[in-house]
Design a protein around this motif. Structure first.
Motif: not given
Length: 366
Positions: A259-283
């Motif tokens: 699970v990756a939880i974006e709790a910032a300003w939803c800028d570059d952090s959103l793409g980073q959160a997706a890249e951190m996730l495992a297959m089938g992960g939850r953003l």
């Protein structure tokens, strides 16, 4: 000796007004004298405001006189995280637990006012109410004032163990509760939290209680990362100094997090959160974008089969939040770093907007 007639008139006029911090345009926050709201109507409570938190969503409106596509069309009293004392109640006033609300009760207040009658409310989604009113979001005035009328059902009595600042923090804690509900974290999951502001730090504590095996936190401010470490983060990284995606993948042996939880300003952090996730992960997206856009690499989300969930405020989370705080299972006191009087509300907003002086949460004491 009686006061002169003019002085009596001035005093009577003052009795019908109150002070409020109103936003007139981008960065233009003034202390104005405005009409007193008057006695409460049926099912309502007149609240004497005690303390108000400066939220990240308030900062969007403060900076740009808008949040998303909602724009100011006149002076607006900001503030939606607040604690108050019940001054008076109207007929049939019941609190958020359907108990009679009494004058003198100290309460934390849910700023969201769903209608209770639309399709979404009927389906159990009051946070998505089609007729929702919300304190401090145009056109509804907020809590940075001396008195505010509210539906009594939005008021939750606060136990003596929680001071006013902790009561203010129950609103961001409620958002964190709803976020963790949506994240569907299981015991042993690995979780990344991008953003160590007040809500991110509340989420961190709840993720730990939910049984996560490892919790990775990224932020750009060292004092917030220090606090995240003290509150239970497994590892923290400054996203301005290292590549957070590379750091998370190295820490997980290339697998990524569940699970990756974006709790910032939803800028570059959103793409980073997706890249951190495992297959089938939850953003899970909590942050609000400054330009009202989200940028995400399509092939990453598609090939990983990611589930993407948007957080919209909360669902009746105050009773749970109060219980967690009263039992000492979450630390809210450490998050409140600065306090200001109402007359210095603009200073509180400027400091929070500029991330100065080690600020995590600034509270205005009314």
């Amino acid at each position: 000796m009686l006061d002169p007639p003019q002085r009596q008139t001035d005093r009577a006029t003052l009795d019908l007004t109150m002070l409020a911090a109103r936003l007139h345009g981008p960065g233009d926050l003034r202390i104005d004298r405005v009409p007193h709201p008057g006695p409460p109507g049926p099912g309502q409570a007149l609240l004497r405001v005690r303390a108000v938190g400066v939220c990240g969503s308030d900062l969007h409106t403060f900076r740009h006189a808008r949040i998303g596509d909602t724009r100011l069309e006149g002076p607006l009293v900001l503030g939606h995280e607040f604690a108050a004392v019940v001054e008076a109640v109207g007929p049939g006033a019941e609190d958020g637990r359907f108990r009679p609300l009494e004058p003198g009760t100290r309460v934390a207040v849910d700023p969201a006012q769903p209608c209770g009658r639309c399709e979404l409310c009927e389906r159990g989604h009051p946070n998505l109410c089609e007729n929702l009113r919300f304190c401090g979001l145009w056109p509804d005035q907020g809590a940075l004032c001396q008195w505010i009328p509210m539906p009594a059902r939005c008021c939750f009595p606060v136990p003596p163990a929680l001071d006013d600042a902790a009561a203010v923090m129950l609103e961001p804690l409620g958002v964190a509760v709803h976020t963790v509900d949506l994240s569907k974290i299981r015991v042993g999951h690995r979780v990344a939290i991008l953003g160590a502001g007040p809500i991110g730090l509340c989420i961190l504590q709840l993720v730990r209680l939910a049984g996560a095996d490892a919790i990775y936190v990224t932020d750009k401010y060292p004092w917030r990362l220090d606090l995240a470490r003290r509150l239970g983060a497994t590892t923290v990284w400054n996203c301005d100094e290292i590549d957070p995606v590379d750091a998370v993948l190295r820490a997980t042996g290339g697998r990524g997090v569940d699970v990756a939880i974006e709790a910032a300003w939803c800028d570059d952090s959103l793409g980073q959160a997706a890249e951190m996730l495992a297959m089938g992960g939850r953003l899970v997206v909590v942050g609000i974008s400054g330009d009202d856009r989200m940028a995400l690499k399509h092939s990453t989300a598609r090939r990983k089969g990611l589930s993407i969930v948007m957080v919209r405020r909360m669902k009746h989370a105050y009773p749970r939040a109060i219980g967690l705080a009263e039992q000492g299972r979450v630390d809210l006191a450490s998050l409140v770093t600065h306090r200001f009087p109402l007359q210095r509300t603009a200073d509180a907003f400027r400091m929070a907007a500029e991330y100065r002086d080690g600020v995590v949460k600034a509270v205005v004491e009314v």
